[in-house]
Design a protein around this motif. Structure first.
Motif, PDB file in Angstrom:
ATOM      1  N   LEU A 213       0.849  -1.198   0.000  1.00 31.31           N
ATOM      2  CA  LEU A 213       0.000   0.000   0.000  1.00 31.31           C
ATOM      3  C   LEU A 213       0.883   1.246   0.000  1.00 31.31           C
ATOM      4  O   LEU A 213       1.746   1.403   0.855  1.00 31.31           O
ATOM      5  CB  LEU A 213      -0.895   0.007   1.249  1.00 31.31           C
ATOM      6  N   GLY A 214       0.678   2.111  -0.979  1.00 30.66           N
ATOM      7  CA  GLY A 214       1.453   3.350  -1.038  1.00 30.66           C
ATOM      8  C   GLY A 214       0.535   4.554  -1.004  1.00 30.66           C
ATOM      9  O   GLY A 214      -0.464   4.596  -1.714  1.00 30.66           O
TER      10      GLY A 214
ATOM     11  N   MET B 237       3.561   8.738 -13.601  1.00 28.73           N
ATOM     12  CA  MET B 237       4.941   8.225 -13.638  1.00 28.73           C
ATOM     13  C   MET B 237       5.336   7.639 -12.286  1.00 28.73           C
ATOM     14  O   MET B 237       5.963   6.590 -12.206  1.00 28.73           O
ATOM     15  CB  MET B 237       5.905   9.343 -14.054  1.00 28.73           C
ATOM     16  N   MET B 238       4.941   8.330 -11.209  1.00 31.67           N
ATOM     17  CA  MET B 238       5.263   7.841  -9.862  1.00 31.67           C
ATOM     18  C   MET B 238       4.500   6.547  -9.563  1.00 31.67           C
ATOM     19  O   MET B 238       5.053   5.614  -8.975  1.00 31.67           O
ATOM     20  CB  MET B 238       4.923   8.919  -8.826  1.00 31.67           C
ATOM     21  N   MET B 239       3.236   6.479  -9.991  1.00 29.06           N
ATOM     22  CA  MET B 239       2.454   5.258  -9.760  1.00 29.06           C
ATOM     23  C   MET B 239       3.056   4.071 -10.504  1.00 29.06           C
ATOM     24  O   MET B 239       3.194   2.973  -9.967  1.00 29.06           O
ATOM     25  CB  MET B 239       0.998   5.482 -10.197  1.00 29.06           C
ATOM     26  N   SER B 240       3.439   4.319 -11.754  1.00 31.01           N
ATOM     27  CA  SER B 240       4.045   3.272 -12.564  1.00 31.01           C
ATOM     28  C   SER B 240       5.346   2.785 -11.914  1.00 31.01           C
ATOM     29  O   SER B 240       5.621   1.579 -11.842  1.00 31.01           O
ATOM     30  CB  SER B 240       4.313   3.831 -13.958  1.00 31.01           C
TER      31      SER B 240
ATOM     32  N   GLY C 248       6.606  -2.790  -5.892  1.00 31.67           N
ATOM     33  CA  GLY C 248       5.599  -3.817  -5.612  1.00 31.67           C
ATOM     34  C   GLY C 248       4.302  -3.271  -5.030  1.00 31.67           C
ATOM     35  O   GLY C 248       3.581  -3.974  -4.318  1.00 31.67           O
ATOM     36  N   ILE C 249       3.979  -2.007  -5.346  1.00 32.20           N
ATOM     37  CA  ILE C 249       2.737  -1.409  -4.845  1.00 32.20           C
ATOM     38  C   ILE C 249       1.551  -1.960  -5.654  1.00 32.20           C
ATOM     39  O   ILE C 249       1.606  -2.018  -6.878  1.00 32.20           O
ATOM     40  CB  ILE C 249       2.768   0.131  -4.983  1.00 32.20           C
TER      41      ILE C 249
ATOM     42  N   ASP D 230      -7.185   0.347  -6.360  1.00 31.88           N
ATOM     43  CA  ASP D 230      -6.601  -0.998  -6.289  1.00 31.88           C
ATOM     44  C   ASP D 230      -6.129  -1.352  -7.697  1.00 31.88           C
ATOM     45  O   ASP D 230      -6.890  -1.259  -8.654  1.00 31.88           O
ATOM     46  CB  ASP D 230      -7.643  -2.015  -5.803  1.00 31.88           C
ATOM     47  N   VAL D 231      -4.863  -1.723  -7.790  1.00 30.91           N
ATOM     48  CA  VAL D 231      -4.275  -1.963  -9.109  1.00 30.91           C
ATOM     49  C   VAL D 231      -4.555  -3.399  -9.559  1.00 30.91           C
ATOM     50  O   VAL D 231      -3.783  -4.309  -9.272  1.00 30.91           O
ATOM     51  CB  VAL D 231      -2.748  -1.670  -9.095  1.00 30.91           C
ATOM     52  N   SER D 232      -5.678  -3.582 -10.235  1.00 32.11           N
ATOM     53  CA  SER D 232      -6.011  -4.880 -10.829  1.00 32.11           C
ATOM     54  C   SER D 232      -5.105  -5.081 -12.046  1.00 32.11           C
ATOM     55  O   SER D 232      -4.391  -4.167 -12.456  1.00 32.11           O
ATOM     56  CB  SER D 232      -7.468  -4.872 -11.285  1.00 32.11           C
ATOM     57  N   ASP D 233      -5.180  -6.249 -12.660  1.00 32.11           N
ATOM     58  CA  ASP D 233      -4.383  -6.493 -13.875  1.00 32.11           C
ATOM     59  C   ASP D 233      -4.736  -5.470 -14.950  1.00 32.11           C
ATOM     60  O   ASP D 233      -3.875  -4.975 -15.670  1.00 32.11           O
ATOM     61  CB  ASP D 233      -4.647  -7.905 -14.419  1.00 32.11           C
TER      62      ASP D 233
END
Length: 210
Positions: A102-103, A126-129, A136-137, A177-180
């Motif tokens: 979690l970030g 860019m920061m999220m990527s 591993g966020i 939430d980062v789903s696929d």
């Protein structure tokens, strides 16, 4: 540890992200004298000395990752020093010791003339990527003052959903939430970003080495 990005430059279309070094402190300190920015970032003004301390602790802290946001066009011309191209900063905090995936993300475009022009959006993507690929966020949160409509609106455009409102602190919490599917979208949005190695700016005479 979050020193992971101390040699990293991320180059996008409008913005370049560089690590926060002591060469950036004077300009950053100048920004934070602004009452508006203090209100938007819920922070107290610091002395220049305290700001240098803060920069050192940020650099060494294991649960923070910070980039300074530069105007890509001005910076890539190399005609101007980092400090003269600075427009803001973007941060990722690992706020939950139980959950390292979690970030909490924060973006500040400090230069008023750069607001509303897509700089904050690109820097945030860019920061999220970077967080997804390197740290591993898998879940992002953003806490934003209730009256900061521009920022709330931007995060919603980046697929964040409002999950809580804190009346006491007058802030809204948004989450993604980062789903696929989200991961694929995020990586597509940032496929143009190039990662390079960072050459730390030479400090002006009389500034203590950190």
């Amino acid at each position: 540890a979050m020193k992971i990005n101390q040699n990293t430059v991320l180059q996008g279309q409008r913005v370049t992200l560089v690590p926060y070094t002591s060469a950036h402190v004077p300009r950053y300190h100048e920004w934070m004298q602004s009452e508006e920015l203090q209100r938007l970032t819920a922070s107290e003004p610091l002395s220049l000395e305290q700001e240098y301390e803060m920069q050192r602790s940020w650099r060494d802290d294991a649960d923070k990752c910070t980039f300074i946001v530069l105007d890509m066009e001005r910076w890539s011309g190399q005609a101007c020093a980092d400090e003269d191209c600075m427009v803001g900063d973007v941060n990722l905090f690992l706020t939950d010791a139980e959950d390292p995936t979690l970030g909490e993300i924060e973006i500040m475009i400090a230069e008023p003339s750069y607001r509303g022009r897509g700089f904050g959006k690109e820097a945030t993507l860019m920061m999220m990527s970077y967080g997804v690929k390197k740290l591993g966020i898998t879940k992002f949160e953003a806490k934003i003052g209730q009256d900061n409509e521009a920022s709330i609106c931007m995060f919603k455009k980046l697929h964040f959903k409002e999950v809580a409102v804190n009346r006491v602190f007058q802030e809204v919490t948004l989450r993604l939430d980062v789903s696929d599917q989200e991961r694929k979208w995020l990586l597509e949005q940032t496929s143009h970003v190039e990662e390079k190695s960072y050459v730390e700016p030479k400090l002006p005479a009389g500034v203590p080495e950190t």
